[in-house]
Enzyme design. Structure first.
Site, PDB file in Angstrom:
ATOM      1  N   GLY A 100      -5.487  -2.995  -1.582  1.00  0.00           N
ATOM      2  CA  GLY A 100      -4.465  -3.086  -2.628  1.00  0.00           C
ATOM      3  C   GLY A 100      -4.363  -4.497  -3.203  1.00  0.00           C
ATOM      4  N   GLY A 102       0.818  -1.215   0.000  1.00  0.00           N
ATOM      5  CA  GLY A 102       0.000   0.000   0.000  1.00  0.00           C
ATOM      6  C   GLY A 102       0.844   1.253   0.000  1.00  0.00           C
ATOM      7  N   GLY A 145      -6.839  -5.193   2.334  1.00  0.00           N
ATOM      8  CA  GLY A 145      -6.989  -5.773   0.999  1.00  0.00           C
ATOM      9  C   GLY A 145      -7.375  -4.785  -0.073  1.00  0.00           C
ATOM     10  N   GLU A 195      -0.610 -10.725   2.869  1.00  0.00           N
ATOM     11  CA  GLU A 195      -0.483  -9.947   4.113  1.00  0.00           C
ATOM     12  C   GLU A 195      -0.868 -10.802   5.320  1.00  0.00           C
ATOM     13  OE1 GLU A 195      -1.314  -5.524   2.252  1.00  0.00           O
ATOM     14  OE2 GLU A 195      -2.947  -6.576   3.225  1.00  0.00           O
ATOM     15  N   GLY A 210      -0.110  -1.607   6.350  1.00  0.00           N
ATOM     16  CA  GLY A 210      -1.154  -0.580   6.399  1.00  0.00           C
ATOM     17  C   GLY A 210      -2.500  -1.235   6.673  1.00  0.00           C
ATOM     18  N   ALA A 211      -3.578  -0.441   6.634  1.00  0.00           N
ATOM     19  CA  ALA A 211      -4.922  -0.989   6.833  1.00  0.00           C
ATOM     20  C   ALA A 211      -5.933  -0.065   6.175  1.00  0.00           C
ATOM     21  CB  ALA A 211      -5.231  -1.115   8.314  1.00  0.00           C
ATOM     22  N   THR A 255       1.052   3.538   2.537  1.00  0.00           N
ATOM     23  CA  THR A 255       1.666   3.878   3.828  1.00  0.00           C
ATOM     24  C   THR A 255       2.972   3.109   4.029  1.00  0.00           C
ATOM     25  OG1 THR A 255      -0.594   4.112   4.617  1.00  0.00           O
ATOM     26  CG2 THR A 255       1.140   4.189   6.278  1.00  0.00           C
TER      27      THR A 255
HETATM   28  O1  LIG Z   1      -3.965  -4.962   0.006  1.00  0.00           O
HETATM   29  C1  LIG Z   1      -3.541  -3.925   0.485  1.00  0.00           C
HETATM   30  C2  LIG Z   1      -3.426  -3.607   1.869  1.00  0.00           C
HETATM   31  O2  LIG Z   1      -4.258  -4.250   2.773  1.00  0.00           O
HETATM   32  C3  LIG Z   1      -3.019  -2.214   2.274  1.00  0.00           C
HETATM   33  O3  LIG Z   1      -2.192  -2.357   3.377  1.00  0.00           O
HETATM   34  C4  LIG Z   1      -4.197  -1.324   2.616  1.00  0.00           C
HETATM   35  O4  LIG Z   1      -5.034  -1.236   1.483  1.00  0.00           O
HETATM   36  C5  LIG Z   1      -3.765   0.064   3.084  1.00  0.00           C
HETATM   37  O5  LIG Z   1      -3.227   0.778   2.033  1.00  0.00           O
HETATM   38  P1  LIG Z   1      -2.761   2.293   2.157  1.00  0.00           P
HETATM   39  O6  LIG Z   1      -1.564   2.311   3.027  1.00  0.00           O
HETATM   40  O7  LIG Z   1      -2.482   2.715   0.754  1.00  0.00           O
HETATM   41  O8  LIG Z   1      -3.900   3.056   2.756  1.00  0.00           O
END
Ligand SMILES: O=C[C@H](O)[C@H](O)[C@H](O)COP(=O)(O)O
Length: 264
Positions: A112, A38, A110, A118, A97-98, A40
């Site tokens: 991403g 992701g 999820g 993960e 990340g989440a 973050t």
């Molecule tokens: O599949 C992707 C993940 O679970 C990411 O960690 C989640 O979507 C958070 O992404 P971001 O840091 O872009 O908010």
């Protein structure tokens, strides 16, 4: 050009990432560190790469997908695929990340499309540290936040019409086969060659095992590989983070543990 709101979110992620790495990256060189996916996690990897090399040069970093592998490559950090983690060995810390985090640290992940990798990394980590920005905090899961598309569910491609019907029977009010990117005709295909069903369920009530009950019902459908609920219930731990770091709008970093928010 980024808007002021986008800048605010980016700096919140960056500060939370730096704080989480400073606090939780082991003080003696770890054997294995998990790296999530992701936007973050980009800041987490940058903070790790800025540590004293004596802490990182002998460490193997375990990515959770194509994107995190590329990130590790860019920073010259040594990569180990999760299937090569020797049986019985644990990952010291996994950072990720989440998409949504409730007050008990249960998560939806999820967004991403990397939820399976993960989760397989998270459940083999001694400590699972989630890093996010203020938009991801919710009191209960599936409360409309910035993650209105619901729970990402990875399914074997041939099963998606069947799983869709079963999710609707479970109470899903919207199930969407995630489309591919602008240049992809057809659905999003995960790193495992599967499809994703983004499934909106009514907000979960607070109470013992409500997340587990939904998670187990989803996992029980033939064709479901994994879902994006990371939680803990009476039947065991299924990837709920140990701790969450959240970059806030006012420049502070808030820390959530199982027992609640830590005082600033
Ligand atoms: O599949 C992707 C993940 O679970 C990411 O960690 C989640 O979507 C958070 O992404 P971001 O840091 O872009 O908010």
């Amino acid at each position: 050009m980024a808007t002021a709101a986008e800048d605010l979110v980016a700096s919140a992620k960056k500060l939370a990432a730096a704080t989480a790495v400073t606090t939780h990256y082991p003080k003696s060189p770890p054997k294995y560190i998990g790296i999530g996916s992701g936007s973050t996690i980009v800041h987490v990897v940058a903070s790790i790469a800025a540590l004293d090399p004596s802490l990182t040069s002998s460490t193997k970093f375990i990515p959770t997908g194509f994107q995190s592998k590329q990130l590790l490559l860019q920073h010259n950090l040594e990569i180990l695929d999760i299937d090569l983690l020797p049986p019985g060995e644990n990952i010291s810390v996994a950072f990720d990340g989440a998409d949504e985090v409730d007050s008990q640290l249960n998560c939806i992940k999820g967004g991403g499309a990397c939820l399976f990798q993960e989760k397989i990394v998270a459940v083999q980590a001694e400590k699972f540290v989630v890093v996010a920005d203020f938009r991801k905090i919710s009191k209960t899961l599936l409360t409309p936040t910035t993650w209105p598309s619901g729970i990402p569910i990875e399914v074997v491609p041939s099963s998606y019409p069947y799983v869709t019907a079963k999710l609707q029977a479970l109470g899903a009010t919207q199930v969407v086969l995630r489309p591919g990117g602008k240049a992809k005709a057809g659905p999003c295909v995960t790193d495992n060659g599967n499809f994703l069903l983004d499934s909106v369920f009514p907000t979960l009530k607070e109470g013992e095992d409500v997340v587990q009950d939904l998670a187990e019902a989803i996992k029980g459908i033939v064709g479901v590989v994994e879902h994006g609920l990371f939680y803990e219930g009476s039947s065991g731990w299924k990837g709920r983070p140990t701790v969450g770091y959240f970059g806030m709008e006012d420049g502070a970093v808030k820390v959530l543990e199982k027992g609640g928010w830590l005082a600033a």
